[in-house]
Design an enzyme around this catalytic site. Structure first.
Site, PDB file in Angstrom:
ATOM      1  N   SER A 233       0.854  -1.181   0.000  1.00 29.59           N
ATOM      2  CA  SER A 233       0.000   0.000   0.000  1.00 29.59           C
ATOM      3  C   SER A 233       0.894   1.237   0.000  1.00 29.59           C
ATOM      4  CB  SER A 233      -0.842  -0.037   1.288  1.00 29.59           C
ATOM      5  OG  SER A 233      -1.590   1.150   1.450  1.00 29.59           O
TER       6      SER A 233
ATOM      7  N   TYR B  96      -2.932  -1.140  10.276  1.00 26.46           N
ATOM      8  CA  TYR B  96      -2.832  -1.436   8.839  1.00 26.46           C
ATOM      9  C   TYR B  96      -1.440  -1.056   8.323  1.00 26.46           C
ATOM     10  CZ  TYR B  96      -3.921  -1.159   3.819  1.00 26.46           C
ATOM     11  OH  TYR B  96      -3.915  -1.326   2.458  1.00 26.46           O
TER      12      TYR B  96
ATOM     13  N   LYS C 246       1.475  -3.397   6.411  1.00 26.49           N
ATOM     14  CA  LYS C 246       1.948  -3.184   5.037  1.00 26.49           C
ATOM     15  C   LYS C 246       3.441  -2.875   5.011  1.00 26.49           C
ATOM     16  CE  LYS C 246      -1.943  -4.182   3.037  1.00 26.49           C
ATOM     17  NZ  LYS C 246      -2.079  -5.346   2.145  1.00 26.49           N
TER      18      LYS C 246
HETATM   19  N1  NAP Z   1      -8.377   0.053  -2.293  1.00 29.73           N
HETATM   20  C1  NAP Z   1      -7.255   0.734  -2.177  1.00 29.73           C
HETATM   21  O1  NAP Z   1      -7.203   1.946  -2.456  1.00 29.73           O
HETATM   22  C2  NAP Z   1      -5.990   0.047  -1.713  1.00 29.73           C
HETATM   23  C3  NAP Z   1      -4.863   0.848  -1.544  1.00 29.73           C
HETATM   24  C4  NAP Z   1      -3.677   0.253  -1.130  1.00 29.73           C
HETATM   25  C5  NAP Z   1      -3.628  -1.111  -0.919  1.00 29.73           C
HETATM   26  N2  NAP Z   1      -4.745  -1.877  -1.086  1.00 29.73           N
HETATM   27  C6  NAP Z   1      -4.609  -3.324  -0.854  1.00 29.73           C
HETATM   28  O2  NAP Z   1      -5.206  -4.028  -1.926  1.00 29.73           O
HETATM   29  C7  NAP Z   1      -5.766  -5.269  -1.459  1.00 29.73           C
HETATM   30  C8  NAP Z   1      -7.235  -5.353  -1.849  1.00 29.73           C
HETATM   31  O3  NAP Z   1      -7.925  -4.268  -1.222  1.00 29.73           O
HETATM   32  P1  NAP Z   1      -9.434  -3.881  -1.577  1.00 29.73           P
HETATM   33  O4  NAP Z   1      -9.487  -2.411  -1.547  1.00 29.73           O
HETATM   34  O5  NAP Z   1      -9.904  -4.635  -2.752  1.00 29.73           O
HETATM   35  O6  NAP Z   1     -10.178  -4.411  -0.239  1.00 29.73           O
HETATM   36  P2  NAP Z   1     -11.705  -4.882  -0.043  1.00 29.73           P
HETATM   37  O7  NAP Z   1     -12.592  -4.226  -1.025  1.00 29.73           O
HETATM   38  O8  NAP Z   1     -11.983  -4.711   1.405  1.00 29.73           O
HETATM   39  O9  NAP Z   1     -11.649  -6.445  -0.404  1.00 29.73           O
HETATM   40  C9  NAP Z   1     -10.847  -7.298   0.377  1.00 29.73           C
HETATM   41  C10 NAP Z   1     -10.977  -8.727  -0.146  1.00 29.73           C
HETATM   42  O10 NAP Z   1     -10.168  -9.560   0.697  1.00 29.73           O
HETATM   43  C11 NAP Z   1     -10.975 -10.646   1.163  1.00 29.73           C
HETATM   44  N3  NAP Z   1     -10.510 -11.077   2.474  1.00 29.73           N
HETATM   45  C12 NAP Z   1     -10.420 -10.324   3.602  1.00 29.73           C
HETATM   46  N4  NAP Z   1      -9.980 -11.082   4.610  1.00 29.73           N
HETATM   47  C13 NAP Z   1      -9.809 -12.337   4.105  1.00 29.73           C
HETATM   48  C14 NAP Z   1      -9.390 -13.568   4.680  1.00 29.73           C
HETATM   49  N5  NAP Z   1      -9.080 -13.673   5.978  1.00 29.73           N
HETATM   50  N6  NAP Z   1      -9.310 -14.662   3.870  1.00 29.73           N
HETATM   51  C15 NAP Z   1      -9.638 -14.575   2.570  1.00 29.73           C
HETATM   52  N7  NAP Z   1     -10.043 -13.435   1.974  1.00 29.73           N
HETATM   53  C16 NAP Z   1     -10.133 -12.338   2.751  1.00 29.73           C
HETATM   54  C17 NAP Z   1     -12.399 -10.083   1.172  1.00 29.73           C
HETATM   55  O11 NAP Z   1     -13.346 -11.102   1.020  1.00 29.73           O
HETATM   56  P3  NAP Z   1     -14.175 -11.821   2.183  1.00 29.73           P
HETATM   57  O12 NAP Z   1     -14.686 -10.760   3.098  1.00 29.73           O
HETATM   58  O13 NAP Z   1     -15.219 -12.569   1.419  1.00 29.73           O
HETATM   59  O14 NAP Z   1     -13.213 -12.745   2.828  1.00 29.73           O
HETATM   60  C18 NAP Z   1     -12.395  -9.241  -0.098  1.00 29.73           C
HETATM   61  O15 NAP Z   1     -12.644 -10.055  -1.222  1.00 29.73           O
HETATM   62  C19 NAP Z   1      -5.536  -5.280   0.056  1.00 29.73           C
HETATM   63  O16 NAP Z   1      -4.366  -6.012   0.364  1.00 29.73           O
HETATM   64  C20 NAP Z   1      -5.338  -3.807   0.396  1.00 29.73           C
HETATM   65  O17 NAP Z   1      -4.577  -3.625   1.562  1.00 29.73           O
HETATM   66  C21 NAP Z   1      -5.930  -1.328  -1.469  1.00 29.73           C
END
Ligand code: NAP
Length: 225
Positions: free
Chosen positions: A135, A148, A152
């Site tokens: 991140s 968080y 990261k």
């Molecule tokens: N969105 C951003 O702007 C952003 C920025 C920087 C980094 N990131 C990183 O990108 C990645 C995806 O983020 P996102 O924004 O798509 O998050 P999100 O919308 O909250 O989706 C998270 C996904 O992870 C799954 N998940 C959570 N805990 C889990 C577990 N214990 N086992 C299996 N699956 C699990 C959730 O599904 P279930 O609830 O069905 O398990 C969901 O499908 C993350 O690593 C996040 O830190 C995102």
């Protein structure tokens, strides 16, 4: 055609990447915890792809999931450690031990569980790329997201060390995906999250970028721009 293993496919970036990899003709093995989310993916893509309910924080569940891939005689070409959670916005001293533990269990131990059980398949075959989702908050920090940020920053160090351990042909890198309007962003940014790109828009750029990664990127901290 590549075999792509993605954690966290039920929503957000994982879901959008799944659809884009499939659209481009690749095979996806995905996991998430939500029964509804996994059920939808199975109904839509179940014939040639595979979706399983797996909590990455459980070493036993991840081990059983990796076995299923082995049974299909496939090793991942791309292993995307995307699943993640964020703490509810709060100063560190107001985050309960339980919530702090959940963020560590998923974002750090979950990544290690997946690496533990999937990398041997890649090492045996002698090729493959592991991408650990970091991140902007793995390289900088802000108030109210300390747990968080801690996870990261850990992913950046874990990935750099792992890259030094891997045999030639198998590579690992950390990826900052950028800022994307998902459930996670809405949790920390509130309403202003809607000003950012959608996961689908992001996946159109990110998936071709991911497909180009290889040995020259080993150990690097990359970003999708
Ligand atoms: N969105 C951003 O702007 C952003 C920025 C920087 C980094 N990131 C990183 O990108 C990645 C995806 O983020 P996102 O924004 O798509 O998050 P999100 O919308 O909250 O989706 C998270 C996904 O992870 C799954 N998940 C959570 N805990 C889990 C577990 N214990 N086992 C299996 N699956 C699990 C959730 O599904 P279930 O609830 O069905 O398990 C969901 O499908 C993350 O690593 C996040 O830190 C995102």
């Amino acid at each position: 055609m590549k075999t792509v293993v993605i954690t966290g496919v039920t929503r957000g970036l994982g879901r959008a990447m799944t659809e884009e990899f499939i659209r481009l003709g690749h095979v996806v093995f995905g996991c998430g915890r939500s029964e509804k989310g996994i059920g939808e993916l199975r109904r839509r893509f179940g014939k040639s792809h595979r979706f399983d309910r797996v909590d990455v924080a459980s070493d036993e569940q991840v081990q059983a999931w990796a076995k299923r891939l082995l049974e299909s005689r496939r090793a991942p070409d791309l292993l995307l450690n995307n699943a993640g959670v964020i703490n509810r916005n709060a100063p560190l001293w107001k985050v309960s031990s339980e919530e702090f533990g959940q963020v560590i269990d998923v974002n750090i131990k979950g990544v290690a569980n997946v690496i533990r059980h999937f990398i041997p398949l890649m090492i045996e075959r002698g090729s493959g790329v592991v991408v650990n989702f970091s991140s902007g908050w793995g390289r900088s920090a802000d108030a109210e997201v300390a747990p968080y940020c801690a996870t990261k920053w850990a992913i950046e160090g874990l990935t750099e060390a792992l890259a030094q351990e891997l045999p030639a042909g198998v590579t690992a890198m950390a990826l900052n995906p950028g800022v994307i309007n998902t459930d996670m962003l809405q949790s920390c940014f509130g309403r202003s999250a809607s000003a950012y790109q959608s996961a689908q828009q992001w996946a159109r750029k990110a998936v071709p970028f991911l497909l180009e990664l290889g040995p020259r990127h080993n150990g690097q901290s990359l970003s999708v721009s």
